[in-house]
Design a protein around this motif. Structure first.
Motif, PDB file in Angstrom:
ATOM      1  N   GLU A  42      23.890  24.888  74.049  1.00 55.92           N
ATOM      2  CA  GLU A  42      22.613  24.577  73.348  1.00 55.92           C
ATOM      3  C   GLU A  42      22.670  24.816  71.974  1.00 55.92           C
ATOM      4  O   GLU A  42      22.227  23.918  71.064  1.00 55.92           O
ATOM      5  CB  GLU A  42      21.556  25.489  73.964  1.00 55.92           C
ATOM      6  N   ARG A  45      24.511  22.246  69.379  1.00 56.73           N
ATOM      7  CA  ARG A  45      24.038  21.076  69.292  1.00 56.73           C
ATOM      8  C   ARG A  45      22.574  21.189  68.360  1.00 56.73           C
ATOM      9  O   ARG A  45      22.291  20.161  67.955  1.00 56.73           O
ATOM     10  CB  ARG A  45      23.560  20.371  70.641  1.00 56.73           C
ATOM     11  N   GLU A  46      22.342  22.296  67.831  1.00 59.06           N
ATOM     12  CA  GLU A  46      21.107  22.505  66.844  1.00 59.06           C
ATOM     13  C   GLU A  46      21.611  22.044  65.271  1.00 59.06           C
ATOM     14  O   GLU A  46      22.974  22.031  64.890  1.00 59.06           O
ATOM     15  CB  GLU A  46      20.778  23.975  66.647  1.00 59.06           C
ATOM     16  N   GLU A  47      20.756  21.038  64.959  1.00 57.40           N
ATOM     17  CA  GLU A  47      21.204  20.371  63.672  1.00 57.40           C
ATOM     18  C   GLU A  47      21.425  21.294  62.518  1.00 57.40           C
ATOM     19  O   GLU A  47      22.443  21.168  61.682  1.00 57.40           O
ATOM     20  CB  GLU A  47      20.002  19.687  63.202  1.00 57.40           C
ATOM     21  N   GLN A  50      24.748  22.926  63.114  1.00 53.12           N
ATOM     22  CA  GLN A  50      26.048  21.890  62.639  1.00 53.12           C
ATOM     23  C   GLN A  50      26.224  21.620  61.225  1.00 53.12           C
ATOM     24  O   GLN A  50      27.247  21.662  60.623  1.00 53.12           O
ATOM     25  CB  GLN A  50      25.673  20.645  63.255  1.00 53.12           C
TER      26      GLN A  50
END
Length: 556
Positions: A42, A45-47, A50
């Motif tokens: 989870e 995948r956080e912007e 990244q």
């Protein structure tokens, strides 16, 4: 046509159940492992995460390897905050880059516009405010990069907490690149630390190799299983070994000190003459000596030769200390490390002489007393039983007192004498009782005992984290690479001794049986049957350990 293999054994219900049970256990184990290790996708995948990863990777791809020599230029303009009189005169920047202030006489909090012209494109400009105290304060948090047309612009305001009746300054600091790019300071520091890391690992591997080789023979089960000693001889040897340790340490220390004092202020010519006489004496003695099977004469000859060697080593240590200091002064800061190397070797030799003496004394006392007791009790059961009781009581009492002394040193109990006395009495009673259980001439697997003790010690030391060892050594020798060398050396000894001993245990038995069949003694068997088989793996494991130490030393 059936695909069933004829006569193939049928799987029972229990065999199938075992497979399913194993899969079920594996499922729960991995499920719990996921829970404990907090594995999940989870967060990755956080912007924002990244973006942070991308920035980190880009930063790693742009290391600070090279830099230009920067020349700083300060351009000051006087200002008056608050404006209590005439505005200060503007400075003359006609011969170079220039900048202008929207006002240099204003009230606190007034808007401020600074514009620069005539600068080199790509230059970095830093804006500062100099109050009456003279402490530089940043107007702009980051550097301002000059545009391609040589101009730059800053919009802000005067701070309302920097007021004074005296003139203050707005300073523009310009940093210009000079010459060609060279290695940056960070690169030079990194290179220095890389060299330090490699040699830290090299020294730790060298020390660990020297100590682990002899330990590996004691920690090899196939070599130690056959070593057996009569109970009465073993106990007698253990009882006097601590005395030999103390006597050997004191004697070698005394002889080494005598050797050091012999050199005194003697000249190099006198020292050379002394070594020449010692060499001639050694050659003549070895040429006229006759081989003998008399163990007493061999022991006395060995002890005399050892004392003569220690006398010479004491002189060598004193000469090395003096030569090292002289060479450090002569060679200066560039090549003075050669003198430092000689000095450290000589100092290490002086420190290790008592250790060699302790080991030699313990070995001689153990060997001689064991041999005497073995001979005296061979054909006399009554004397053997009495000697067994006395020797066992003394040996266990000594061992108990040594352990109690260590525990007391560690925990600092109140009554040290009573603590040691109780341990000695308890050990003596246990030893005497043991002597009634074990026959005096019963063969004890002393080699297996030494193997177990050595392996256990190596396992305990290897389980300690080198970083924890480094913290202890930092307290002892101070912060620096030397503490790391000692910590990694200790861990290397434990690791290499285990790996080396396992290689000895896996050697072929044929060469050992062939050498033994010729009548060779134990030392000759090791030299000609064991060592030729272990040299290649020893070299491989040493290089592998050096690689491990390089990686570990980066942390230490």
């Amino acid at each position: 046509m059936s695909d069933k293999v004829p006569n193939a054994p049928e799987k029972t219900m229990w065999q199938r159940l075992r497979v399913y049970l194993f899969l079920l256990i594996a499922f729960f184990v991995y499920a719990y492992a996921i829970q404990i290790t907090d594995v999940g996708f989870e967060k990755p995948r956080e912007e924002n995460r990244q973006t942070q990863v991308i920035n980190a990777l880009r930063g790693l791809a742009q290391p600070d390897l090279f830099e230009y020599h920067l020349e700083e230029m300060d351009l000051d303009t006087n200002v008056l905050i608050p404006c209590s009189g005439d505005a200060p005169a503007a400075p003359d920047f006609s011969d170079g880059p220039t900048y202008t202030l929207s006002t240099n006489c204003a009230e606190p909090g007034a808007p401020l516009l600074i514009e620069g012209t005539g600068f080199e494109p790509g230059e970095s400009v830093f804006l500062k405010f100099i109050p009456e105290s003279g402490v530089e304060l940043k107007l702009a948090r980051d550097a301002i990069v000059v545009k391609e047309d040589g101009t730059w612009r800053y919009e802000g305001e005067y701070k309302d907490d920097r007021t004074s009746d005296s003139e203050q300054q707005v300073r523009v600091t310009l940093r210009r690149k000079q010459g060609i790019a060279g290695l940056s300071e960070n690169t030079l520091i990194s290179f220095q630390k890389i060299v330090e890391t490699v040699f830290l690992a090299f020294m730790a591997t060298t020390v660990g190799l020297i100590v682990s080789i002899p330990l590996s023979f004691v920690a090899a089960r196939n070599l130690m299983t056959s070593v057996r000693t009569p109970f009465v001889s073993l106990m007698a040897g253990l009882a006097v070994a601590p005395i030999g340790w103390i006597v050997g340490s004191r004697l070698f220390s005394l002889v080494g000190a005598i050797g050091t004092s012999i050199l005194g202020d003697a000249s190099l010519e006198t020292t050379g003459l002394f070594f020449g006489v010692i060499g001639l004496a050694a050659v003549s003695t070895s040429g006229t000596a006759k081989l003998t099977t008399d163990k007493w004469r061999n022991t006395i000859g060995f002890l005399g030769g050892a004392l003569l060697a220690v006398l010479v080593l004491g002189i060598v240590a004193a000469l090395g200390l003096r030569a090292g200091l002289v060479l450090q002064d002569m060679l200066g800061s560039t090549w003075g490390f050669i003198g430092r190397f000689i000095y450290v070797l000589a100092d290490a030799l002086r420190v290790l002489i008592p250790v060699f003496g302790a080991l030699t004394g313990a070995a001689i006392f153990f060997s001689v007393v064991s041999s005497v007791v073995n001979t005296a009790t061979r054909n006399n059961p009554a004397i053997a039983r009495l000697a067994s009781i006395v020797a066992s009581a003394l040996a266990v009492a000594v061992i108990a007192m040594v352990i109690a002394g260590f525990v007391n040193w560690l925990y600092q109990f109140d009554n040290r004498q009573q603590w040691l006395m109780n341990a000695g009495i308890g050990g003596a009673l246990v030893g005497a009782a043991l002597a009634f259980v074990v026959r005096p001439r019963q063969q004890i697997a002393s080699g297996l005992m030494a193997y177990t003790l050595t392996r256990t010690t190596l396992n305990i030391v290897r389980a300690l984290e080198p970083l924890i060892m480094a913290i202890v050594f930092v307290i002892w020798v101070g912060i620096g690479p030397f503490a790391g060398v000692l910590a990694l050396s200790l861990h290397t000894i434990a690791a290499l001794a285990k790996l080396f001993s396992e290689q000895i245990e896996s050697i072929a038995d044929g060469p050992i049986e062939a050498i033994t069949a010729t009548g060779a003694n134990r030392l000759q068997t090791i030299l000609y049957a064991v060592i030729p088989q272990i040299i290649p793996p020893y070299i491989a494991f040493t290089l592998y350990r050096w690689d491990i130490n390089v990686r570990m030393s980066t942390i230490i």
